[in-house]
Design a protein around this motif. Sequence first.
Motif, PDB file in Angstrom:
ATOM      1  N   LEU A  90       0.884  -1.154   0.000  1.00 52.68           N
ATOM      2  CA  LEU A  90       0.000   0.000   0.000  1.00 52.68           C
ATOM      3  C   LEU A  90       0.922   1.204   0.000  1.00 52.68           C
ATOM      4  N   ARG A  91       0.761   2.078  -0.978  1.00 54.49           N
ATOM      5  CA  ARG A  91       1.632   3.232  -1.129  1.00 54.49           C
ATOM      6  C   ARG A  91       0.834   4.522  -0.946  1.00 54.49           C
ATOM      7  N   MET A  92       1.541   5.596  -0.572  1.00 57.46           N
ATOM      8  CA  MET A  92       0.922   6.906  -0.406  1.00 57.46           C
ATOM      9  C   MET A  92       1.720   7.924  -1.218  1.00 57.46           C
ATOM     10  N   HIS A  93       1.001   8.696  -2.018  1.00 56.11           N
ATOM     11  CA  HIS A  93       1.615   9.778  -2.799  1.00 56.11           C
ATOM     12  C   HIS A  93       1.068  11.093  -2.271  1.00 56.11           C
ATOM     13  N   GLU A  94       1.956  11.985  -1.845  1.00 61.84           N
ATOM     14  CA  GLU A  94       1.558  13.315  -1.381  1.00 61.84           C
ATOM     15  C   GLU A  94       1.686  14.274  -2.553  1.00 61.84           C
ATOM     16  N   PHE A  95       0.586  14.912  -2.911  1.00 62.27           N
ATOM     17  CA  PHE A  95       0.585  15.797  -4.073  1.00 62.27           C
ATOM     18  C   PHE A  95       1.427  17.048  -3.869  1.00 62.27           C
ATOM     19  N   GLY A  96       1.427  17.608  -2.663  1.00 58.98           N
ATOM     20  CA  GLY A  96       2.156  18.846  -2.410  1.00 58.98           C
ATOM     21  C   GLY A  96       3.659  18.696  -2.548  1.00 58.98           C
TER      22      GLY A  96
ATOM     23  N   ASP B 158     -11.745   7.718  10.941  1.00 54.67           N
ATOM     24  CA  ASP B 158     -10.872   7.110  11.945  1.00 54.67           C
ATOM     25  C   ASP B 158     -10.004   8.194  12.579  1.00 54.67           C
ATOM     26  N   GLN B 159     -10.288   8.577  13.819  1.00 53.80           N
ATOM     27  CA  GLN B 159      -9.555   9.640  14.500  1.00 53.80           C
ATOM     28  C   GLN B 159      -8.275   9.143  15.156  1.00 53.80           C
ATOM     29  N   SER B 160      -8.167   7.844  15.446  1.00 55.40           N
ATOM     30  CA  SER B 160      -7.011   7.318  16.172  1.00 55.40           C
ATOM     31  C   SER B 160      -5.816   7.026  15.264  1.00 55.40           C
ATOM     32  N   GLY B 161      -6.024   6.925  13.982  1.00 57.67           N
ATOM     33  CA  GLY B 161      -4.936   6.611  13.062  1.00 57.67           C
ATOM     34  C   GLY B 161      -5.472   6.596  11.650  1.00 57.67           C
ATOM     35  N   SER B 162      -4.864   5.801  10.810  1.00 56.03           N
ATOM     36  CA  SER B 162      -5.305   5.689   9.428  1.00 56.03           C
ATOM     37  C   SER B 162      -5.650   4.243   9.134  1.00 56.03           C
TER      38      SER B 162
ATOM     39  N   SER C 150     -12.781 -11.201  -1.409  1.00 62.67           N
ATOM     40  CA  SER C 150     -12.126 -11.074  -0.111  1.00 62.67           C
ATOM     41  C   SER C 150     -11.868  -9.607   0.165  1.00 62.67           C
ATOM     42  N   HIS C 151     -11.612  -9.307   1.421  1.00 61.28           N
ATOM     43  CA  HIS C 151     -11.313  -7.932   1.802  1.00 61.28           C
ATOM     44  C   HIS C 151     -10.338  -7.938   2.970  1.00 61.28           C
ATOM     45  N   GLY C 152      -9.674  -6.829   3.157  1.00 60.14           N
ATOM     46  CA  GLY C 152      -8.753  -6.671   4.274  1.00 60.14           C
ATOM     47  C   GLY C 152      -8.755  -5.250   4.765  1.00 60.14           C
ATOM     48  N   LEU C 153      -8.700  -5.073   6.074  1.00 58.38           N
ATOM     49  CA  LEU C 153      -8.639  -3.753   6.678  1.00 58.38           C
ATOM     50  C   LEU C 153      -7.215  -3.546   7.179  1.00 58.38           C
ATOM     51  N   LEU C 154      -6.555  -2.563   6.624  1.00 59.60           N
ATOM     52  CA  LEU C 154      -5.168  -2.253   7.015  1.00 59.60           C
ATOM     53  C   LEU C 154      -5.167  -0.998   7.861  1.00 59.60           C
ATOM     54  N   THR C 155      -4.497  -1.064   9.018  1.00 57.90           N
ATOM     55  CA  THR C 155      -4.357   0.119   9.872  1.00 57.90           C
ATOM     56  C   THR C 155      -2.878   0.443   9.981  1.00 57.90           C
ATOM     57  N   PHE C 156      -2.570   1.718   9.995  1.00 54.68           N
ATOM     58  CA  PHE C 156      -1.172   2.162  10.094  1.00 54.68           C
ATOM     59  C   PHE C 156      -1.102   3.489  10.777  1.00 54.68           C
TER      60      PHE C 156
END
Length: 99
Positions: free
Chosen positions: A37-43, A77-81, A93-99
């Motif tokens: 799972l990747r994250m791209h920040e536009f700024g 989700d206020q405690s995290g992502s 199938s499905h999966g919930l990922l928390t980080f």
Amino acid sequence: LLAAGHDSGMIVFKLERERPAYDIYNGRMFYVKDKYLRMHEFGSQRDVPVVSLRRGGHSQPSGLGNGPRSLSYNTLDQSGSSVLICSEADGGSHGLLTF
């Protein structure tokens, strides 16, 4: 994409989706690439892996098959992502990922 040509024509086989599953929230785009799972920040134009999609650190894939069909970021989700990833592998199938 895989294409096979011969004298009487051509056949094209599509092996993967053209557009990967993604979700955008607050200037960040979350998507799956290369079993991460990747994250791209536009700024800042920064692109980083967030979470590995492998089970327990083993070499087996996470059960996503050829890739997820949908990805949803939990904006409440206020405690995290957390991200919900859905796939058609194994009949769905499905999966919930928390980080």
